[in-house]
Design a protein around this motif. Structure first.
Motif, PDB file in Angstrom:
ATOM      1  N   MET A   1       0.813  -1.216   0.000  1.00 45.23           N
ATOM      2  CA  MET A   1       0.000   0.000   0.000  1.00 45.23           C
ATOM      3  C   MET A   1       0.846   1.265   0.000  1.00 45.23           C
ATOM      4  O   MET A   1       0.388   2.338  -0.338  1.00 45.23           O
ATOM      5  CB  MET A   1      -0.925   0.002   1.226  1.00 45.23           C
ATOM      6  N   ALA A   2       2.116   1.163   0.374  1.00 43.05           N
ATOM      7  CA  ALA A   2       2.962   2.358   0.380  1.00 43.05           C
ATOM      8  C   ALA A   2       3.097   2.910  -1.028  1.00 43.05           C
ATOM      9  O   ALA A   2       2.939   4.115  -1.270  1.00 43.05           O
ATOM     10  CB  ALA A   2       4.334   2.032   0.956  1.00 43.05           C
ATOM     11  N   ALA A   3       3.404   2.043  -2.001  1.00 41.43           N
ATOM     12  CA  ALA A   3       3.546   2.501  -3.376  1.00 41.43           C
ATOM     13  C   ALA A   3       2.228   3.040  -3.889  1.00 41.43           C
ATOM     14  O   ALA A   3       2.159   4.027  -4.632  1.00 41.43           O
ATOM     15  CB  ALA A   3       4.037   1.345  -4.247  1.00 41.43           C
ATOM     16  N   PHE A   4       1.141   2.408  -3.472  1.00 41.36           N
ATOM     17  CA  PHE A   4      -0.200   2.823  -3.870  1.00 41.36           C
ATOM     18  C   PHE A   4      -0.466   4.262  -3.456  1.00 41.36           C
ATOM     19  O   PHE A   4      -0.871   5.101  -4.256  1.00 41.36           O
ATOM     20  CB  PHE A   4      -1.194   1.868  -3.200  1.00 41.36           C
ATOM     21  N   ASN A   5      -0.225   4.570  -2.190  1.00 41.31           N
ATOM     22  CA  ASN A   5      -0.472   5.924  -1.689  1.00 41.31           C
ATOM     23  C   ASN A   5       0.490   6.942  -2.296  1.00 41.31           C
ATOM     24  O   ASN A   5       0.112   8.059  -2.629  1.00 41.31           O
ATOM     25  CB  ASN A   5      -0.350   5.938  -0.161  1.00 41.31           C
ATOM     26  N   PHE A   6       1.764   6.552  -2.451  1.00 44.77           N
ATOM     27  CA  PHE A   6       2.748   7.484  -2.975  1.00 44.77           C
ATOM     28  C   PHE A   6       2.430   7.880  -4.405  1.00 44.77           C
ATOM     29  O   PHE A   6       2.471   9.046  -4.784  1.00 44.77           O
ATOM     30  CB  PHE A   6       4.144   6.875  -2.908  1.00 44.77           C
ATOM     31  N   MET A   7       2.043   6.898  -5.222  1.00 42.08           N
ATOM     32  CA  MET A   7       1.749   7.182  -6.616  1.00 42.08           C
ATOM     33  C   MET A   7       0.522   8.067  -6.758  1.00 42.08           C
ATOM     34  O   MET A   7       0.450   8.930  -7.632  1.00 42.08           O
ATOM     35  CB  MET A   7       1.552   5.877  -7.388  1.00 42.08           C
ATOM     36  N   LEU A   8      -0.439   7.860  -5.911  1.00 42.67           N
ATOM     37  CA  LEU A   8      -1.621   8.719  -5.950  1.00 42.67           C
ATOM     38  C   LEU A   8      -1.264  10.152  -5.587  1.00 42.67           C
ATOM     39  O   LEU A   8      -1.825  11.102  -6.134  1.00 42.67           O
ATOM     40  CB  LEU A   8      -2.696   8.186  -5.004  1.00 42.67           C
ATOM     41  N   GLY A   9      -0.306  10.308  -4.711  1.00 44.30           N
ATOM     42  CA  GLY A   9       0.160  11.646  -4.361  1.00 44.30           C
ATOM     43  C   GLY A   9       0.808  12.295  -5.544  1.00 44.30           C
ATOM     44  O   GLY A   9       0.658  13.501  -5.770  1.00 44.30           O
ATOM     45  N   VAL A  10       1.538  11.499  -6.264  1.00 40.40           N
ATOM     46  CA  VAL A  10       2.164  12.027  -7.457  1.00 40.40           C
ATOM     47  C   VAL A  10       1.088  12.443  -8.432  1.00 40.40           C
ATOM     48  O   VAL A  10       1.202  13.436  -9.126  1.00 40.40           O
ATOM     49  CB  VAL A  10       3.105  10.986  -8.104  1.00 40.40           C
ATOM     50  N   LEU A  11       0.033  11.681  -8.581  1.00 40.27           N
ATOM     51  CA  LEU A  11      -1.066  12.003  -9.483  1.00 40.27           C
ATOM     52  C   LEU A  11      -1.816  13.254  -9.029  1.00 40.27           C
ATOM     53  O   LEU A  11      -2.475  13.919  -9.790  1.00 40.27           O
ATOM     54  CB  LEU A  11      -2.074  10.868  -9.519  1.00 40.27           C
ATOM     55  N   TRP A 191       0.890   2.983  19.471  1.00 43.18           N
ATOM     56  CA  TRP A 191       1.006   2.964  18.015  1.00 43.18           C
ATOM     57  C   TRP A 191      -0.396   2.852  17.407  1.00 43.18           C
ATOM     58  O   TRP A 191      -1.216   2.066  17.856  1.00 43.18           O
ATOM     59  CB  TRP A 191       1.862   1.789  17.554  1.00 43.18           C
ATOM     60  N   TYR A 192      -0.645   3.647  16.337  1.00 41.08           N
ATOM     61  CA  TYR A 192      -1.906   3.624  15.603  1.00 41.08           C
ATOM     62  C   TYR A 192      -1.615   3.237  14.159  1.00 41.08           C
ATOM     63  O   TYR A 192      -0.931   3.965  13.437  1.00 41.08           O
ATOM     64  CB  TYR A 192      -2.562   5.012  15.616  1.00 41.08           C
ATOM     65  N   SER A 193      -2.131   2.083  13.711  1.00 48.64           N
ATOM     66  CA  SER A 193      -1.865   1.652  12.336  1.00 48.64           C
ATOM     67  C   SER A 193      -2.774   2.397  11.353  1.00 48.64           C
ATOM     68  O   SER A 193      -3.960   2.588  11.603  1.00 48.64           O
ATOM     69  CB  SER A 193      -2.076   0.143  12.186  1.00 48.64           C
ATOM     70  N   GLN A 194      -2.167   2.799  10.222  1.00 53.20           N
ATOM     71  CA  GLN A 194      -2.900   3.544   9.198  1.00 53.20           C
ATOM     72  C   GLN A 194      -2.345   3.191   7.826  1.00 53.20           C
ATOM     73  O   GLN A 194      -1.234   3.585   7.473  1.00 53.20           O
ATOM     74  CB  GLN A 194      -2.739   5.061   9.431  1.00 53.20           C
ATOM     75  N   HIS A 195      -3.093   2.420   7.053  1.00 51.24           N
ATOM     76  CA  HIS A 195      -2.714   2.109   5.678  1.00 51.24           C
ATOM     77  C   HIS A 195      -1.294   1.527   5.628  1.00 51.24           C
ATOM     78  O   HIS A 195      -1.020   0.519   6.263  1.00 51.24           O
ATOM     79  CB  HIS A 195      -2.872   3.345   4.798  1.00 51.24           C
ATOM     80  N   ALA A 196      -0.385   2.201   4.909  1.00 53.78           N
ATOM     81  CA  ALA A 196       0.960   1.662   4.738  1.00 53.78           C
ATOM     82  C   ALA A 196       1.840   1.829   5.963  1.00 53.78           C
ATOM     83  O   ALA A 196       2.895   1.207   6.061  1.00 53.78           O
ATOM     84  CB  ALA A 196       1.632   2.338   3.540  1.00 53.78           C
ATOM     85  N   TYR A 197       1.421   2.651   6.914  1.00 52.78           N
ATOM     86  CA  TYR A 197       2.276   2.886   8.077  1.00 52.78           C
ATOM     87  C   TYR A 197       1.403   3.263   9.271  1.00 52.78           C
ATOM     88  O   TYR A 197       0.564   2.479   9.680  1.00 52.78           O
ATOM     89  CB  TYR A 197       3.319   3.960   7.761  1.00 52.78           C
ATOM     90  N   GLY A 198       1.586   4.472   9.843  1.00 51.91           N
ATOM     91  CA  GLY A 198       0.810   4.869  11.000  1.00 51.91           C
ATOM     92  C   GLY A 198       1.487   5.960  11.789  1.00 51.91           C
ATOM     93  O   GLY A 198       2.366   6.672  11.281  1.00 51.91           O
TER      94      GLY A 198
END
Length: 349
Positions: A1-11, A191-198
């Motif tokens: 999911m990290a790549a997923f979120n990062f690429m959307l940011g780029v978009l 710790w709070y988990s959120q998508h690729a990290y938290g």
């Protein structure tokens, strides 16, 4: 999911309804190894987080075992030959020898029809998901008074965020978690988990109900936040108050995961789990596969992408389970090569 979120940011219950399990001054302290193995450490329950579900979220916490009733194990979209039938929480880890990480617990129903089992169980007025064991508490005693307690939350379905009018990132099965780190029975950080990290905070910084940390579960995605409101997660590890990919949290139904939970100790050296009650199933905790469908191919009528861009797929693969959540982590945060662990002493989005 990290790549997923990062690429959307780029978009691009209310606070008075559920008391703490024990008063702060009555919390038991010390290493778990000094206690009877059959007794759950009092501080693990006393300081267990409580969760506010988002008021408009149609997908509630779900029974962990029921997921196996409504799914079938597949590898590369083909049913796993020789898999146990019925598949249960007592034999789930047997799939590790029949495909392991490549096994997907695949819905027997068309998820676009939104079958009732995906919706989970709404907590009652006491915060309990009646008839559904929807969480697992896993306790790792590192020794010398250092204890990590993981609070795992299960949902049958993850509804992704909407970008340019389309949902992206939907998947069957959803595991979220908090971890509270203790020293001599006293909570130090959460710790709070959120998508690729938290995110991580000192215990003193977080909102509490009595002595229990408060968690805000995001609509659909169920990412765990320390504050209500809007949270943008376009860039992994950066939680902003607004942006193109937003989670939304508020004080909806209150869920007390401790009221419907399996509770285990974890032996990091042996990588094994022991139920405190001596009877709760343990096999499922070691399952290395995915708790939902494999990402549907473009040829599947259910799959959609924005302009054909891979990271905007409406449906993605289901998640791994508790065994993959770095249960023996050294820092409060799980190891991530892209983000340094920072335990914030100040509550922030």
């Amino acid at each position: 999911m990290a790549a997923f979120n990062f690429m959307l940011g780029v978009l691009a219950f209310m606070s008075q309804d559920i008391p703490s399990t024990a008063a702060a001054g009555a919390v038991a302290r010390g290493s778990i190894s000094t206690r009877a193995s059959s007794a759950v450490p009092a501080f693990v329950l006393s300081y267990a987080p409580i969760v506010y579900l988002q008021s408009q979220d149609p997908y509630f916490p779900s029974d962990i075992g029921a997921q196996l009733v409504h799914t079938k194990p597949e590898v590369n979209f083909a049913v796993v030959p020789g898999a146990p039938s019925p598949l249960t929480l007592n034999n789930l880890a047997s799939l590790n020898g029949l495909g392991g990480a490549n096994v997907y617990l695949t819905s027997v129903d068309d998820v676009t029809a939104n079958p009732a089992w995906l919706k989970g169980v709404k907590p009652d007025g006491t915060g309990k998901t009646n008839g559904a064991v929807s969480s697992a508490i896993i306790v790792n005693d590192h020794g010398s008074g250092n204890v990590d307690a993981f609070y795992m939350y299960f949902y049958a379905y993850n509804q992704g965020n909407t970008v340019l009018g389309q949902e992206i990132g939907d998947h069957v099965g959803d595991w979220e978690h908090n971890m509270v780190r203790f020293k001599n029975g006293v909570p130090q950080a959460v710790w709070y988990s959120q998508h690729a990290y938290g995110e991580a905070f000192t215990y003193s910084a977080v909102e509490k109900q009595g002595v229990r940390p408060v968690v805000y579960s995001a609509k659909g995605s169920h990412a765990s936040y320390a504050t209500a409101g809007t949270h943008d997660h376009t860039i992994p590890g950066f939680n902003l108050p607004a942006g193109p990919i937003e989670d939304r949290c508020d004080k909806g139904p209150l869920w007390d995961p401790t009221r419907s939970a399996y509770i285990y100790s974890y032996d990091a050296g042996a990588n094994t789990f022991t139920a405190y009650d001596g009877v709760s199933p343990t096999s499922w905790l070691s399952f290395t596969g995915k708790w939902g469908d494999q990402q549907y191919p473009d040829s599947d009528r259910r799959q959609k992408k924005i302009l054909g861009i891979a990271v905007t797929a409406k449906f993605v693969s289901g998640p791994t389970g508790p065994i993959d959540k770095q249960l023996n982590r050294q820092e409060v945060c799980p190891t991530n090569d892209d983000v340094d662990c920072f335990v914030s002493p100040v509550l922030r989005p």
